[in-house]
Design a protein around this motif. Sequence first.
Motif, PDB file in Angstrom:
ATOM      1  N   LYS A  15      69.998  76.864  22.648  1.00 57.90           N
ATOM      2  CA  LYS A  15      70.398  75.555  22.131  1.00 57.90           C
ATOM      3  C   LYS A  15      71.825  75.684  21.629  1.00 57.90           C
ATOM      4  CE  LYS A  15      67.448  74.107  19.078  1.00 57.90           C
ATOM      5  NZ  LYS A  15      66.373  73.832  18.151  1.00 57.90           N
ATOM      6  N   ARG A  17      74.652  75.116  23.064  1.00 59.16           N
ATOM      7  CA  ARG A  17      75.580  75.741  24.012  1.00 59.16           C
ATOM      8  C   ARG A  17      76.848  74.907  24.145  1.00 59.16           C
ATOM      9  NH1 ARG A  17      74.608  80.913  24.744  1.00 59.16           N
ATOM     10  NH2 ARG A  17      72.970  81.385  26.209  1.00 59.16           N
ATOM     11  N   LEU A  33      74.735  71.505  23.837  1.00 61.91           N
ATOM     12  CA  LEU A  33      73.832  71.389  24.975  1.00 61.91           C
ATOM     13  C   LEU A  33      72.611  72.293  24.836  1.00 61.91           C
ATOM     14  CD1 LEU A  33      76.490  71.375  27.821  1.00 61.91           C
ATOM     15  CD2 LEU A  33      75.278  69.411  26.866  1.00 61.91           C
ATOM     16  N   GLN A  35      70.255  74.695  26.977  1.00 55.32           N
ATOM     17  CA  GLN A  35      70.265  75.432  28.241  1.00 55.32           C
ATOM     18  C   GLN A  35      68.832  75.663  28.692  1.00 55.32           C
ATOM     19  OE1 GLN A  35      72.722  78.979  28.391  1.00 55.32           O
ATOM     20  NE2 GLN A  35      71.351  79.903  29.883  1.00 55.32           N
ATOM     21  N   PHE A  72      71.777  72.339  32.030  1.00 53.25           N
ATOM     22  CA  PHE A  72      72.047  71.909  30.666  1.00 53.25           C
ATOM     23  C   PHE A  72      71.601  70.473  30.464  1.00 53.25           C
ATOM     24  CE2 PHE A  72      75.079  75.166  31.797  1.00 53.25           C
ATOM     25  CZ  PHE A  72      74.953  76.048  30.736  1.00 53.25           C
TER      26      PHE A  72
END
Length: 186
Positions: A15, A17, A33, A35, A72
């Motif tokens: 998490k 990202r 983002l 992942q 994502f």
Amino acid sequence: FEFQRSVTAGIISAKNRTIKIEEDEKLSYMEDLIQTDATINPGNSGGPLINNEGRVIGLNTLKASEGEGIAFAIPIKLGKIIVQKLKADESYKTPYLGVFAFDSNLAEIYNQNFNSNGVYVVSTQGPAKESGLIKGDVITYINNDKIENMLDFRAAIYQKNIGDEISITFERNGVYQKTNVKLSKR
């Protein structure tokens, strides 16, 4: 159309990202983002990312071109804001502040020691630079919304429109200050 209404299983591998995106010779970043290794193919961007309890936790957005099995999704907190704006206006343009920042979750990626609430300003351009924000400022409020991390920061900006003026409370060298910034388009 043989594969309509299909579901792909996968796992969430990270998490918060941040990824770098280069389009039309312009560099930008997507932050906060989720992942996943769930497959995202052309045409299913915008579909829901669902947890094992059947709750929508994100909207599938893009896949990494460098490798297979890396995709994502934007968190549902941001997705809800965008959907509400689309329902109201039938379009959505992201308001632009011009801040590249990180929170304590992202500090490790940048080899920084930042373990407080708020977002640490790494660089500014456009409206943020014109307002006087500089590297090292820690943004703690946008209007009356407390900013504890990048997700809070993005949500506060995404709720606004291009041309809106926002009030930013920030800490600089232990002193809290405020500035007003007019959001622009990219």
